[in-house]
Write an enzyme that holds these catalytic residues in place. Structure first.
Site, PDB file in Angstrom:
ATOM      1  N   CYS A 169       5.650  -0.084   7.241  1.00 40.04           N
ATOM      2  CA  CYS A 169       5.333   1.090   6.441  1.00 40.04           C
ATOM      3  C   CYS A 169       6.562   1.462   5.619  1.00 40.04           C
ATOM      4  CB  CYS A 169       4.954   2.242   7.375  1.00 40.04           C
ATOM      5  SG  CYS A 169       4.511   3.747   6.496  1.00 40.04           S
ATOM      6  N   LEU A 170       6.349   1.777   4.354  1.00 42.30           N
ATOM      7  CA  LEU A 170       7.486   2.136   3.499  1.00 42.30           C
ATOM      8  C   LEU A 170       8.181   3.412   3.985  1.00 42.30           C
ATOM      9  CD1 LEU A 170       5.985   1.299  -0.015  1.00 42.30           C
ATOM     10  CD2 LEU A 170       7.667  -0.020   1.269  1.00 42.30           C
ATOM     11  N   GLN A 183       3.267   9.985   0.991  1.00 47.79           N
ATOM     12  CA  GLN A 183       4.556   9.295   1.164  1.00 47.79           C
ATOM     13  C   GLN A 183       5.531   9.581   0.028  1.00 47.79           C
ATOM     14  OE1 GLN A 183       2.426   5.336   2.083  1.00 47.79           O
ATOM     15  NE2 GLN A 183       4.352   5.181   3.193  1.00 47.79           N
ATOM     16  N   HIS A 233      -2.595   7.777   6.772  1.00 48.71           N
ATOM     17  CA  HIS A 233      -1.539   8.608   6.159  1.00 48.71           C
ATOM     18  C   HIS A 233      -2.115   9.928   5.627  1.00 48.71           C
ATOM     19  CE1 HIS A 233       2.209   6.371   6.122  1.00 48.71           C
ATOM     20  NE2 HIS A 233       1.634   5.281   5.648  1.00 48.71           N
ATOM     21  N   GLY A 292       0.836  -1.196   0.000  1.00 44.98           N
ATOM     22  CA  GLY A 292       0.000   0.000   0.000  1.00 44.98           C
ATOM     23  C   GLY A 292       0.866   1.238   0.000  1.00 44.98           C
ATOM     24  N   HIS A 327      -4.707   1.746   7.469  1.00 43.71           N
ATOM     25  CA  HIS A 327      -3.331   2.262   7.574  1.00 43.71           C
ATOM     26  C   HIS A 327      -3.096   3.375   6.537  1.00 43.71           C
ATOM     27  CE1 HIS A 327       1.234   1.421   7.858  1.00 43.71           C
ATOM     28  NE2 HIS A 327       1.110   2.244   6.835  1.00 43.71           N
ATOM     29  N   GLU A 328      -3.522   3.128   5.296  1.00 40.70           N
ATOM     30  CA  GLU A 328      -3.278   4.110   4.219  1.00 40.70           C
ATOM     31  C   GLU A 328      -4.115   5.378   4.417  1.00 40.70           C
ATOM     32  OE1 GLU A 328      -0.719   3.645   2.554  1.00 40.70           O
ATOM     33  OE2 GLU A 328      -0.512   1.532   3.035  1.00 40.70           O
TER      34      GLU A 328
HETATM   35 NI    NI Z   1       2.434   3.352   5.630  1.00 46.22          NI
END
Ligand code: NI
Length: 170
Positions: free
Chosen positions: A94-95, A50, A140, A45, A136-137
């Site tokens: 998380c990236l 991000q 963000h 995701g 989660h997304e």
């Molecule tokens: Ni994330």
């Protein structure tokens, strides 16, 4: 096009993203680039913030495997309209917080409303990993990270680690 991914402690990640007016060609190409970035990372995701774009855009693919064809979910202005009372725990990553994983408790099911790649309003019922990923997304988009759910002590220690790494690079 693969975008560079922003990591903590960059304050951009704490910004609230803006809704898009509609999903047009420009937005679609951002979503396609985001998907390419997500697969390359690799991740399941990615939210636009991000990669430094403050728009309410998310791409998700929890089911991709080597054998399966890539079929990313593109979501604009995603909004959780229902969550189950029942909770479940997943080890999240998380990236934007590389190589850190921790168990997080969230509603185990949710319904999300969003605009699809054709600018159509859609509803999707999610469970399992997808439900966690969607929540989660969307967090963000409001400047929230999964480490915010951890105890203050744990969160501070992971933040300190990244601030140290950041200073070493600078
Ligand atoms: Ni994330």
């Amino acid at each position: 096009m693969i975008y560079p991914i922003i990591t903590i402690p960059d304050k951009v990640l704490r910004k609230k993203s803006d809704a898009v007016d509609k999903v047009d060609g420009e937005i679609l190409s951002i979503l396609e680039n985001m998907a390419e970035t997500m697969y390359a990372a690799p991740g399941i995701g990615l939210a636009a913030i991000q990669v430094g774009i403050t728009k309410r855009l998310v791409v998700i693919d929890c089911e991709h495997s080597e054998e399966k064809k890539k079929s990313p979910l593109y979501m604009a202005n995603p909004e959780i309209v229902w969550t189950s009372r029942e909770l479940s725990v997943y080890k999240e990553g998380c990236l934007s917080i590389p190589e850190f994983y921790e168990e997080i408790e969230r509603p185990s099911e949710c319904r999300v409303k969003y605009l699809d790649k054709k600018n159509k309003v859609k509803f999707l019922d999610c469970d399992g990993l997808l439900a966690t990923c969607v929540q989660h997304e969307i967090d963000h988009l409001d400047g929230k990270l999964f480490i915010d759910y951890l105890s203050r002590l744990k969160r501070t220690s992971i933040e300190k680690k990244f601030i140290k790494q950041y200073k070493q690079k600078a």
